[in-house]
Design an enzyme around this catalytic site. Structure first.
Site, PDB file in Angstrom:
ATOM      1  N   CYS A 284      87.316  97.610 115.465  1.00 57.17           N
ATOM      2  CA  CYS A 284      87.906  98.100 116.722  1.00 57.17           C
ATOM      3  C   CYS A 284      89.402  98.360 116.551  1.00 57.17           C
ATOM      4  O   CYS A 284      89.928  99.364 117.025  1.00 57.17           O
ATOM      5  CB  CYS A 284      87.681  97.100 117.847  1.00 57.17           C
ATOM      6  SG  CYS A 284      85.942  96.791 118.204  1.00 57.17           S
ATOM      7  N   SER A 285      90.068  97.461 115.878  1.00 54.91           N
ATOM      8  CA  SER A 285      91.492  97.614 115.605  1.00 54.91           C
ATOM      9  C   SER A 285      91.733  98.857 114.749  1.00 54.91           C
ATOM     10  O   SER A 285      92.588  99.687 115.068  1.00 54.91           O
ATOM     11  CB  SER A 285      92.019  96.360 114.908  1.00 54.91           C
ATOM     12  OG  SER A 285      93.394  96.470 114.659  1.00 54.91           O
TER      13      SER A 285
END
Length: 168
Positions: A60-61
């Site tokens: 996600c990052s």
């Protein structure tokens, strides 16, 4: 009906699948200052909506940083949004630590309004399933990707190509 897994386990999504050509559903999410944001707040722009389970995870990052890195090259007529069920405070902390300022992070934590409207709420986890939506200036859906396995990356190139086709 869209079917996805998270860590190889099936998850239940709403019986709502957004498809190319659909009118983009409205939603109400929160900005990091707790003010509500709806689809209308970016009216007239092309929207690249990157949906992630949680900014505090590696994929996600990486996904959010990738779209932030690409955002400036997309032009002023494109709004790049990342939506997750993270708390707005956590999103603000993440963007400050990671120096991400070319996109807007929005929280669906309060009502899961976006997740329900776009069919991405993972019921068992109360998180959003990884997905990408591109919406044109007239609020029509131009591109959709529901990532089949929640821990996999989306197809960045296809999503960016869809945005670039709308800007020409």
């Amino acid at each position: 009906m869209v079917q996805v897994t998270f860590k190889k386990n099936p998850v239940t999504l709403p019986n709502r699948e957004v498809k190319v050509g659909d009118e983009a559903p409205d939603f109400s999410v929160l900005w990091t200052d707790l003010n509500p944001v709806t689809l209308k707040d970016t009216a007239g722009k092309i929207r690249l909506i990157s949906v992630v389970p949680s900014l505090d995870t590696g994929v996600c990052s990486d996904q959010t940083k990738r779209f932030s890195d690409e955002a400036a090259a997309l032009g002023d007529n494109v709004a790049v949004l990342t939506i997750s069920a993270d708390l707005p405070f956590a999103q603000k902390r993440w963007t400050e630590i990671n120096k991400v300022d070319a996109l807007t992070t929005l929280s669906d934590h309060r009502d899961l309004s976006f997740g329900e409207a776009y069919g991405v709420t993972m019921k068992e986890l109360r998180l959003l399933a990884r997905s990408i939506f591109v919406i044109d200036q007239n609020d029509k859906v131009a591109y959709v990707e529901y990532v089949p396995e929640g821990t996999d990356h989306p197809d960045y190139e296809k999503a960016l190509k869809a945005v670039k086709e709308l800007t020409n």
